[in-house]
Design a protein around this motif. Structure first.
Motif, PDB file in Angstrom:
ATOM      1  N   PHE A  19       0.836  -1.210   0.000  1.00 19.04           N
ATOM      2  CA  PHE A  19       0.000   0.000   0.000  1.00 19.04           C
ATOM      3  C   PHE A  19       0.867   1.256   0.000  1.00 19.04           C
ATOM      4  O   PHE A  19       0.836   2.047   0.921  1.00 19.04           O
ATOM      5  N   PHE A  25      -5.516  -0.143  -3.947  1.00 19.13           N
ATOM      6  CA  PHE A  25      -4.136  -0.075  -4.469  1.00 19.13           C
ATOM      7  C   PHE A  25      -4.000  -1.219  -5.475  1.00 19.13           C
ATOM      8  O   PHE A  25      -3.503  -2.285  -5.128  1.00 19.13           O
ATOM      9  N   MET A  50      -6.565  20.205  -4.717  1.00 17.12           N
ATOM     10  CA  MET A  50      -6.516  18.830  -4.192  1.00 17.12           C
ATOM     11  C   MET A  50      -7.483  18.663  -3.020  1.00 17.12           C
ATOM     12  O   MET A  50      -8.165  17.646  -2.889  1.00 17.12           O
ATOM     13  N   TYR A  91     -10.231  16.088  -4.571  1.00 17.09           N
ATOM     14  CA  TYR A  91      -9.733  14.706  -4.611  1.00 17.09           C
ATOM     15  C   TYR A  91     -10.838  13.687  -4.363  1.00 17.09           C
ATOM     16  O   TYR A  91     -10.947  12.689  -5.092  1.00 17.09           O
ATOM     17  N   THR A  92     -11.684  13.916  -3.388  1.00 13.76           N
ATOM     18  CA  THR A  92     -12.693  12.887  -3.073  1.00 13.76           C
ATOM     19  C   THR A  92     -13.884  12.917  -4.022  1.00 13.76           C
ATOM     20  O   THR A  92     -14.852  12.199  -3.803  1.00 13.76           O
ATOM     21  N   LEU A 111      -5.754  16.557   4.612  1.00 17.52           N
ATOM     22  CA  LEU A 111      -6.181  17.696   3.793  1.00 17.52           C
ATOM     23  C   LEU A 111      -7.137  17.271   2.682  1.00 17.52           C
ATOM     24  O   LEU A 111      -8.161  17.886   2.449  1.00 17.52           O
ATOM     25  N   VAL A 112      -6.776  16.164   1.995  1.00 17.94           N
ATOM     26  CA  VAL A 112      -7.559  15.797   0.813  1.00 17.94           C
ATOM     27  C   VAL A 112      -8.626  14.748   1.109  1.00 17.94           C
ATOM     28  O   VAL A 112      -9.493  14.485   0.276  1.00 17.94           O
ATOM     29  N   GLY A 113      -8.568  14.128   2.291  1.00 19.17           N
ATOM     30  CA  GLY A 113      -9.585  13.130   2.624  1.00 19.17           C
ATOM     31  C   GLY A 113      -9.245  11.722   2.175  1.00 19.17           C
ATOM     32  O   GLY A 113     -10.130  10.929   1.844  1.00 19.17           O
ATOM     33  N   PHE A 114      -7.941  11.397   2.173  1.00 21.92           N
ATOM     34  CA  PHE A 114      -7.497  10.053   1.780  1.00 21.92           C
ATOM     35  C   PHE A 114      -7.242   9.237   3.037  1.00 21.92           C
ATOM     36  O   PHE A 114      -6.460   9.661   3.891  1.00 21.92           O
ATOM     37  N   PRO A 115      -7.895   8.062   3.196  1.00 19.93           N
ATOM     38  CA  PRO A 115      -7.720   7.282   4.428  1.00 19.93           C
ATOM     39  C   PRO A 115      -6.403   6.513   4.505  1.00 19.93           C
ATOM     40  O   PRO A 115      -6.185   5.787   5.480  1.00 19.93           O
ATOM     41  N   GLY A 116      -5.560   6.622   3.478  1.00 20.55           N
ATOM     42  CA  GLY A 116      -4.241   6.014   3.552  1.00 20.55           C
ATOM     43  C   GLY A 116      -4.237   4.538   3.218  1.00 20.55           C
ATOM     44  O   GLY A 116      -4.977   4.073   2.361  1.00 20.55           O
ATOM     45  N   ALA A 117      -3.365   3.823   3.913  1.00 25.99           N
ATOM     46  CA  ALA A 117      -3.170   2.394   3.636  1.00 25.99           C
ATOM     47  C   ALA A 117      -4.233   1.583   4.378  1.00 25.99           C
ATOM     48  O   ALA A 117      -4.174   1.462   5.590  1.00 25.99           O
ATOM     49  N   ALA A 171     -16.320   9.392   4.040  1.00 20.67           N
ATOM     50  CA  ALA A 171     -15.096   8.634   4.308  1.00 20.67           C
ATOM     51  C   ALA A 171     -14.231   9.277   5.377  1.00 20.67           C
ATOM     52  O   ALA A 171     -13.247   8.684   5.816  1.00 20.67           O
ATOM     53  N   ILE A 192     -13.569   7.205   8.423  1.00 17.47           N
ATOM     54  CA  ILE A 192     -12.629   6.076   8.419  1.00 17.47           C
ATOM     55  C   ILE A 192     -11.316   6.530   9.064  1.00 17.47           C
ATOM     56  O   ILE A 192     -10.782   7.579   8.715  1.00 17.47           O
TER      57      ILE A 192
END
Lengths: 589, 217
Positions: free
Chosen positions: A49, A240, A417, A421-422, B166-172, B187, B190
């Motif tokens: 990941f 991923f 971004m 992004y979402t 910042l962008v709202g990505f939950p990562g791995a 999201a 999460i």
């Protein structure tokens, strides 16, 4: 020094090579399979990941230092290292290089989009001539109909789906017409072994918009297990996926889907980090005696076998043949075809959570596929499905895919971004260039790799006719985008700067005539009768579909031939009725 | 935090440039808070060792450029002066193209006064600098900054996952559930995970199938 003799040497452990190596070994042949990359284990990808490692730094793909390749637009231009992969950091977008190295090859990193070609795809040239006139195609085109038909390939498509594991919903199964959502699917003997994947978050919006527009949306098939399959897990929708290996082996990569069975037989030896540089020939040039390769220590090693199979991608297959002097009829490397994607990205009004799920958790329409497009616009030579790409997007990839008019730095970049992004969602299509005398690969006379081997040179540009197909599909995408209420969108040009899409084909064309083709329908070289050269390089024409399922179906055909088994050609009852449908006009165009 | 390649001065400069590429704004972290300079510092002693020369030569040239033009160092300048330099060497924030693809909306236009002022200053100067190396340096820093802002924190950047927040990505994440994949799901509920979190999880799992059964019911 020559080592012990094998029955078969397979060069490349990827999408097709692993199938051939594994199947032959299970039938008792002594097989050695060589790959220039590593042999992977489950342990390798448990922590995959990592967008820096796999996307930004291309951990599993070739690069221009280890595997240089050059390009020029036309025969009169001078060649340079692939310019579209030459970013400020010297690293590259994995989509526009040859596929991953190591066991599994391209099937490690692929998105897993699976298609059976429709019947007309096998007669593309004659269908175009019949419908649009003999003079429609450019004078210097080198298209040919395929020497096999859909019926020939149907049982092998089935085998890919059931042996390797493909998920999806069949639309054209005899007796199950009520399931049909795609009126143009080619007939099939049975359904997929697994149901389609769960849909990506914004995919439903695409499907509904297509329905309202009168199109015929259906779920795309995927080389990803949607539920546990054999000893592999179902997909966890981690997001991923393309460019990454799977951490649960849900993705149908040949290093987990077929190679283990071959290894279990005890007849298959996989040698990794072995870079084959030459096919060795008998004195009279009629037979291959084996191959020479550089071992992990860089020493040259010769091995011998009764038969040799080259399965290292359309590009490297051609390079190896040319470097080995196997090209009496001058056909090797000709007829290069690849895909333009017509990428179309936009923002949905509600969150799309584009980091969830694989890109193939998707829906597609075939309303403009193949010859169907002629009914909408007879100036377009051939059409393609339009496919939703709802997920599998991490932040770096999006930062590199922003619209041209978005801020590249500063507060504007940060806010773009943050705000968008979402809400990212995308769709694409794939249209091929028409092969001509000006689309080919050969050896670059001016460049050698680190081993002193000649580097492959691509000569390829997008013609006006190629671009018209992209543009037609972009127009349809704009309609869909508006119907989806996307708040903004941006598009790839119809004349993209890349000429490599991990979908290169045509470079060792199959055909019945030894004067105008390189291999026969089983991938056997016309010139060297114990040499097989397999993969997308066999395709005589190219269309709107990802190539891999067809490449793998052809690999199973090669296996049957090498085992002296008869071909499994199958005519299904529904084939007749489908032929009537294929010419008709549907949708709202 | 210690450095593996940059001098203290070089790090201050790179950090200041990176902060212009991704500036902070209120609660939104910029490149400095994200620790981008540490991502870059580790990159050039590891994967991108080939870029050491661009950094060394480029930063030396930038020092000269700033001394001659502003009689100060980059990190000492006002942010609008820094932006002027970035604009000069990286190009404007928004590139106007005649062949802009069809699009639903256009971004805000640039403040023309700032652009004009920068051009005047640079045109007036008698400074002779190696603009080629400076352009390459800024192109590299731009890409490295974006990487360092969105990378997994194990690489030294994206500290406390500020870039992902910042962008709202939950990562791995091992995976997402059917509930989470419903259209419009929020999201931000999460919990963000990193590779370190997953490695901790891994020690408790015995076989592959557990990811599927544990995470995706």
């Amino acid at each position: 020094m020559a080592q012990k003799k094998f029955d078969v040497i397979v060069v490349g452990a990827g999408a097709s090579g692993a199938i051939v190596a594994s199947e032959l070994a299970q039938q008792g042949l002594k097989v050695v399979c060589l790959d220039k990359g590593p042999a992977y284990t489950d342990e390798d990808f448990k922590m995959k990941f990592d967008e820096i490692r796999y996307y930004a730094r291309g951990a599993i793909i070739p690069n221009m230092t280890s595997d240089p390749m050059t390009w020029r637009e036309g025969s009169k231009d001078s060649s340079k290292l692939l310019p579209w992969v030459d970013g400020p950091l010297g690293t590259v977008n994995p989509l526009h290089l040859p596929p991953s190295l190591g066991t599994g090859g391209g099937s490690i990193h692929w998105g897993g989009a699976c298609w059976r070609f429709r019947e007309t795809e096998f007669t593309m040239k004659s269908t175009i001539e019949e419908r649009l006139g003999k003079d429609f195609l450019p004078e210097d085109n080198t298209l040919e109909d395929w020497p096999i038909s859909y019926q020939d390939l149907e049982p092998y498509y089935d085998r890919v789906e059931w042996d390797l594991g493909i998920s999806g919903r069949g639309n054209n199964i005899a007796g199950e017409e009520h399931l049909s959502k795609n009126p143009w699917e080619a007939p099939r003997a049975r359904d997929y072994p697994m149901p389609p994947l769960r849909q990506g978050p914004a995919d439903q919006r695409f499907a509904e918009a297509c329905s309202r527009l009168g199109f015929h949306p259906f779920r795309t098939a995927a080389a990803i297990a949607s539920e546990p399959f054999k000893d592999r897990s179902g997909c966890t929708y981690c997001g991923f996926c393309h460019g990454y290996a799977c951490h649960v082996n849900a993705k149908t990569s040949t290093h987990v889907a077929t190679l283990p069975d071959g290894l279990k037989s005890g007849n298959l030896e996989v040698r990794d980090y072995c870079r084959v540089y030459k096919v060795n020939m008998s004195n009279d040039g009629s037979r291959a005696t084996g191959v020479s390769y550089y071992d992990p220590q860089g020493r040259s090693v010769d091995i011998e076998a009764d038969r040799v199979v080259l399965a290292c991608y359309a590009l490297e297959n051609a390079r190896l043949m040319l470097a080995s002097g196997i090209n009496k009829n001058g056909q090797v490397g000709k007829h290069l075809m690849t895909h333009a994607f017509g990428f179309f990205m936009g923002l949905t009004p509600e969150s799309s959570n584009p980091f969830m799920g694989p890109l193939v958790a998707s829906t597609a329409i075939e309303d403009f596929s193949g010859e169907l497009v002629h009914d909408y616009d007879p100036s377009v030579f051939w059409g393609a499905p339009i496919i939703s790409w709802p997920g599998d997007y991490q932040p770096l990839e999006i930062a590199q895919a922003m619209p041209e008019n978005a801020p590249r730095w500063g507060a504007g970049f940060r806010d773009w971004m943050k705000d968008n992004y979402t809400r990212i969602w995308a769709m694409y299509s794939q249209t091929a260039n028409i092969p001509t005398h000006e689309t080919y690969v050969d050896l670059d006379p001016n460049r050698k790799d680190q081993y002193g081997q000649p580097v492959l040179r691509m000569t390829h540009g997008w013609s006006e006719m190629d671009q018209r197909a992209v543009e037609f599909l972009l127009k349809q995408k704009r309609k869909i985008a508006a119907e989806m209420n996307l708040t903004t969108w941006w598009e790839e040009t119809s004349n993209p700067d890349y000429h490599l899409s991990t979908h290169e084909v045509g470079t060792h064309r199959m055909g019945e005539n030894p004067a105008t083709s390189v291999v026969d329908i089983f991938g056997r070289s016309h010139e060297v009768n114990n040499l097989f050269v397999i993969g997308g390089g066999q395709f005589p024409s190219y269309h709107g579909y990802n190539p891999t399922q067809t490449i793998q179906a052809l690999a199973y055909m090669t296996v049957d031939q090498m085992l002296d088994k008869p071909m499994m050609s199958r005519v299904l009852p529904s084939m007749e009725s489908l032929l009537d449908l294929a010419g008709g006009r549907h949708g709202n165009g | 935090m210690a450095l593996t390649y940059f001098t203290d001065f070089q790090a201050k400069t790179v950090e200041a440039v990176a902060e212009r590429i991704i500036p902070a704004n209120g609660d939104d972290a910029g490149a400095t808070e994200a620790g981008v300079v540490y991502y870059i510092d580790r990159s050039v002693t590891g994967f991108s060792v080939n870029l050491q020369r661009i950094y060394r030569l480029g930063l030396r040239e930038l020092e000269r450029y700033c001394s001659d033009l502003f009689h100060a160092q980059f990190h000492e300048l006002e942010t609008d002066q820094q932006d002027e330099i970035v604009r000069d060497l990286l190009g404007p924030e928004v590139i106007e193209t005649s062949a802009s693809p069809a699009s639903g909306q256009l971004p805000e236009p640039l403040d023309q006064d700032i652009v004009d002022d920068g051009h005047r200053r640079l045109a007036d100067s008698s400074v002779r600098v190696d603009r080629e190396i400076l352009r390459r340096l800024f192109a590299v820093i731009r890409e490295h900054t974006v990487e360092g802002y969105f990378c997994d924190p194990v690489y030294g950047g994206n500290r406390d996952t500020v870039g992902w927040k910042l962008v709202g990505f939950p990562g791995a994440q091992w995976g997402y559930t059917a509930e989470q994949m419903k259209p419009g799901f929020d999201a931000s509920t999460i919990v963000i995970k990193t590779l370190s979190d997953l490695r901790r999880d891994l020690s408790k799992m015995t076989d592959n199938k557990q990811y599927y059964s544990n995470e995706v019911k």
